[in-house]
Motif scaffolding. Structure first.
Motif, PDB file in Angstrom:
ATOM      1  N   UNK A  47       0.817  -1.209   0.000  1.00  0.00           N
ATOM      2  CA  UNK A  47       0.000   0.000   0.000  1.00  0.00           C
ATOM      3  C   UNK A  47       0.857   1.268   0.000  1.00  0.00           C
ATOM      4  N   UNK A  48       1.845   1.295   0.861  1.00  0.00           N
ATOM      5  CA  UNK A  48       2.698   2.474   0.943  1.00  0.00           C
ATOM      6  C   UNK A  48       3.497   2.674  -0.339  1.00  0.00           C
ATOM      7  N   UNK A  49       4.099   1.615  -0.831  1.00  0.00           N
ATOM      8  CA  UNK A  49       4.896   1.716  -2.059  1.00  0.00           C
ATOM      9  C   UNK A  49       4.029   2.084  -3.264  1.00  0.00           C
ATOM     10  N   UNK A  50       2.883   1.441  -3.361  1.00  0.00           N
ATOM     11  CA  UNK A  50       1.981   1.725  -4.465  1.00  0.00           C
ATOM     12  C   UNK A  50       1.468   3.153  -4.446  1.00  0.00           C
ATOM     13  N   UNK A  66      -3.161   8.471 -12.219  1.00  0.00           N
ATOM     14  CA  UNK A  66      -2.501   7.369 -11.504  1.00  0.00           C
ATOM     15  C   UNK A  66      -3.055   7.150 -10.090  1.00  0.00           C
ATOM     16  N   UNK A  67      -3.412   8.221  -9.413  1.00  0.00           N
ATOM     17  CA  UNK A  67      -4.006   8.098  -8.086  1.00  0.00           C
ATOM     18  C   UNK A  67      -5.389   7.465  -8.171  1.00  0.00           C
ATOM     19  N   UNK A  68      -6.171   7.900  -9.145  1.00  0.00           N
ATOM     20  CA  UNK A  68      -7.504   7.343  -9.339  1.00  0.00           C
ATOM     21  C   UNK A  68      -7.439   5.851  -9.634  1.00  0.00           C
ATOM     22  N   UNK A  69      -6.485   5.462 -10.478  1.00  0.00           N
ATOM     23  CA  UNK A  69      -6.314   4.048 -10.831  1.00  0.00           C
ATOM     24  C   UNK A  69      -5.922   3.234  -9.615  1.00  0.00           C
ATOM     25  N   UNK A  70      -4.983   3.743  -8.843  1.00  0.00           N
ATOM     26  CA  UNK A  70      -4.536   3.038  -7.643  1.00  0.00           C
ATOM     27  C   UNK A  70      -5.704   2.820  -6.681  1.00  0.00           C
ATOM     28  N   UNK A  71      -6.440   3.873  -6.407  1.00  0.00           N
ATOM     29  CA  UNK A  71      -7.572   3.782  -5.483  1.00  0.00           C
ATOM     30  C   UNK A  71      -8.641   2.841  -6.019  1.00  0.00           C
ATOM     31  N   UNK A  72      -8.933   2.946  -7.295  1.00  0.00           N
ATOM     32  CA  UNK A  72      -9.948   2.097  -7.917  1.00  0.00           C
ATOM     33  C   UNK A  72      -9.594   0.618  -7.796  1.00  0.00           C
ATOM     34  N   UNK A  73      -8.344   0.295  -8.087  1.00  0.00           N
ATOM     35  CA  UNK A  73      -7.919  -1.102  -7.985  1.00  0.00           C
ATOM     36  C   UNK A  73      -7.911  -1.590  -6.538  1.00  0.00           C
ATOM     37  N   UNK A  77     -10.026  -4.829  -5.713  1.00  0.00           N
ATOM     38  CA  UNK A  77      -9.306  -6.068  -5.427  1.00  0.00           C
ATOM     39  C   UNK A  77      -9.080  -6.348  -3.944  1.00  0.00           C
ATOM     40  N   UNK A  78      -8.769  -5.336  -3.180  1.00  0.00           N
ATOM     41  CA  UNK A  78      -8.402  -5.563  -1.783  1.00  0.00           C
ATOM     42  C   UNK A  78      -9.569  -5.370  -0.835  1.00  0.00           C
ATOM     43  N   UNK A  79     -10.348  -4.357  -1.061  1.00  0.00           N
ATOM     44  CA  UNK A  79     -11.404  -3.999  -0.104  1.00  0.00           C
ATOM     45  C   UNK A  79     -12.794  -4.297  -0.649  1.00  0.00           C
ATOM     46  N   UNK A  80     -12.995  -5.490  -1.147  1.00  0.00           N
ATOM     47  CA  UNK A  80     -14.307  -5.850  -1.684  1.00  0.00           C
ATOM     48  C   UNK A  80     -15.218  -6.335  -0.606  1.00  0.00           C
TER      49      UNK A  80
END
Length: 80
Positions: A47-50, A66-73, A77-80
């Protein structure tokens, strides 16, 4: 190259952030919000590195994409 004192201080800050992320993830595991098989240390580093990578990329690109993409993924993927 960064002065050693500056580099060490930045490293201390990242380590403290990583620990905060790890603690938060451990609480989420305890609450049943994340799988009990979640490697909280590795996930915190991811999370920190990404996030920091996305921040850097957004600055270079002068775009929030890039921030929007990171948050969206993360949400997908992680917080479903």
């Amino acid at each position: 190259m960064l002065d050693t004192k500056i580099r060490m201080r930045i490293q201390e800050i990242f380590v403290s952030w990583e620990k905060l992320f790890e603690d938060c993830l451990a609480e989420a595991v305890q609450a049943g919000e994340l799988s009990n098989t979640t490697d909280t240390k590795a996930t915190a580093v991811f999370l920190l590195s990404g996030w920091e990578g996305a921040v850097l990329y957004a600055k270079v690109a002068k775009s929030a994409a890039p921030l929007d993409t990171f948050i969206s993924l993360l949400e997908e993927k992680l917080f479903r």
